[in-house]
Write an enzyme that holds these catalytic residues in place. Sequence first.
Site, mmCIF file in Angstrom:
data_model
loop_
_atom_site.group_PDB
_atom_site.id
_atom_site.type_symbol
_atom_site.label_atom_id
_atom_site.label_comp_id
_atom_site.label_asym_id
_atom_site.label_seq_id
_atom_site.Cartn_x
_atom_site.Cartn_y
_atom_site.Cartn_z
ATOM 1 N N ASN A 142 -10.218 -2.531 -6.754
ATOM 2 C CA ASN A 142 -9.447 -1.681 -7.696
ATOM 3 C C ASN A 142 -10.170 -1.626 -9.034
ATOM 4 O O ASN A 142 -9.769 -0.523 -9.824
ATOM 5 C CB ASN A 142 -8.084 -2.682 -7.783
ATOM 6 C CG ASN A 142 -7.303 -2.698 -6.209
ATOM 7 O OD1 ASN A 142 -6.486 -3.175 -6.272
ATOM 8 N ND2 ASN A 142 -7.262 -1.532 -5.687
ATOM 9 N N ASP A 152 1.044 -1.179 -0.029
ATOM 10 C CA ASP A 152 -0.060 -0.560 -0.171
ATOM 11 C C ASP A 152 0.188 0.987 -0.071
ATOM 12 O O ASP A 152 1.920 0.844 1.086
ATOM 13 C CB ASP A 152 -1.172 -0.090 1.065
ATOM 14 C CG ASP A 152 -2.138 0.649 0.721
ATOM 15 O OD1 ASP A 152 -2.158 1.778 0.170
ATOM 16 O OD2 ASP A 152 -2.864 0.749 2.148
ATOM 17 N N GLY A 153 0.362 2.227 -0.562
ATOM 18 C CA GLY A 153 0.936 3.736 -0.471
ATOM 19 C C GLY A 153 1.733 4.240 -1.756
ATOM 20 O O GLY A 153 2.591 5.222 -2.017
HETATM 21 C C1 FPP Z 1 -1.512 -0.046 -4.015
HETATM 22 O O1 FPP Z 1 -0.971 1.579 -3.904
HETATM 23 C C2 FPP Z 1 -0.671 -0.492 -4.393
HETATM 24 C C3 FPP Z 1 -1.614 -0.678 -6.151
HETATM 25 C C4 FPP Z 1 -2.490 -1.078 -5.952
HETATM 26 C C5 FPP Z 1 -1.287 -1.637 -6.826
HETATM 27 C C6 FPP Z 1 -0.246 -2.850 -6.337
HETATM 28 C C7 FPP Z 1 1.303 -3.411 -7.810
HETATM 29 C C8 FPP Z 1 2.024 -2.936 -7.144
HETATM 30 C C9 FPP Z 1 3.149 -2.756 -6.098
HETATM 31 C C10 FPP Z 1 3.137 -3.172 -8.602
HETATM 32 C C11 FPP Z 1 4.039 -4.541 -8.904
HETATM 33 C C12 FPP Z 1 2.801 -5.406 -9.275
HETATM 34 C C13 FPP Z 1 2.938 -6.100 -9.907
HETATM 35 C C14 FPP Z 1 2.107 -7.219 -10.553
HETATM 36 C C15 FPP Z 1 4.002 -6.565 -10.513
HETATM 37 P P1 FPP Z 1 -2.273 2.373 -3.251
HETATM 38 O O2 FPP Z 1 -2.566 2.749 -5.249
HETATM 39 O O3 FPP Z 1 -3.589 1.916 -2.736
HETATM 40 O O4 FPP Z 1 -1.300 3.783 -3.209
HETATM 41 P P2 FPP Z 1 -2.301 4.947 -2.373
HETATM 42 O O5 FPP Z 1 -3.105 4.081 -0.899
HETATM 43 O O6 FPP Z 1 -1.148 5.701 -1.402
HETATM 44 O O7 FPP Z 1 -3.197 5.609 -2.886
#
Ligand code: FPP
Length: 241
Positions: free
Chosen positions: A66, A18-19
């Site tokens: 998502n 997350d993040g």
């Molecule tokens: C959460 O951050 C992250 C995700 C929803 C996507 C996860 C993907 C990756 C870590 C990249 C690697 C993936 C693969 C398939 C290799 P957020 O977007 O919810 O962040 P926020 O809470 O700060 O908005």
Amino acid sequence: MAKNLELNIPDHVAMIMDGNGRWAEQRNKPRKYGHEEGMEAVRRVTMRASDRGVKVLTLYAFSTENWKRPPQEVHFLMQLPIRFFDKFVPELQERNVKVNMIGFEENVPSSTKKAIKKAMDETKDNTGMVLNFAFNYGSRSEIVHATKAISKKVLEGSLKPDDITEQTVEDYLFTQTITPYQNVDLLIRSSGEQRLSNFLLWQNAYSEFYFSDLLWPEFDGDVLDEALLSYKNRKRRYGAL
Ligand code: FPP
């Protein structure tokens, strides 16, 4: 197994990454820049987990919730596995890491499914750590899916309701593919949020939780080591004394 018990390394580590968005926003960059850097964090953590003798590393890469994000971001997230495997499969091969995937295939673009299948095929004979991506995964839907499959067996007459056990349910969850490590030992979440977000609800029944304030793109092997150290000092009682 003996080595793991000695060092008390958890067999199954699961991570809520997350993040990414916040990390990018802090730098006045588009959110996708955060996901991009998130991929590098996946690589760092995978390598260290494999070095430490973790058996299964499950990463929450895309949840069934998502899909509610803006279409552009959904599109970008759907492309990530393609880019990740293009870049990192050779390194995964070197480490003897086997790729696995849990989640629903529906709505996932065929190019993404193809890339995932290819990575799984190419690494299928590897005997080291399993890198298990939860992609288009949601735990409640997984349990409903298992319940339907079990109900069909009952209707066909091949299963009696009284014979349904916890093991039966486990056999129908997506995590059946990571037997005998279906249950999570250590759950790690980044970015200071402290919730489960529909991730492996059944499988986390007795896991230990570790929360870090670092944003996912800041994660690396040393943070994983801190979590492993914290886990090592915990007493798991499973309801007993
Ligand atoms: C959460 O951050 C992250 C995700 C929803 C996507 C996860 C993907 C990756 C870590 C990249 C690697 C993936 C693969 C398939 C290799 P957020 O977007 O919810 O962040 P926020 O809470 O700060 O908005």
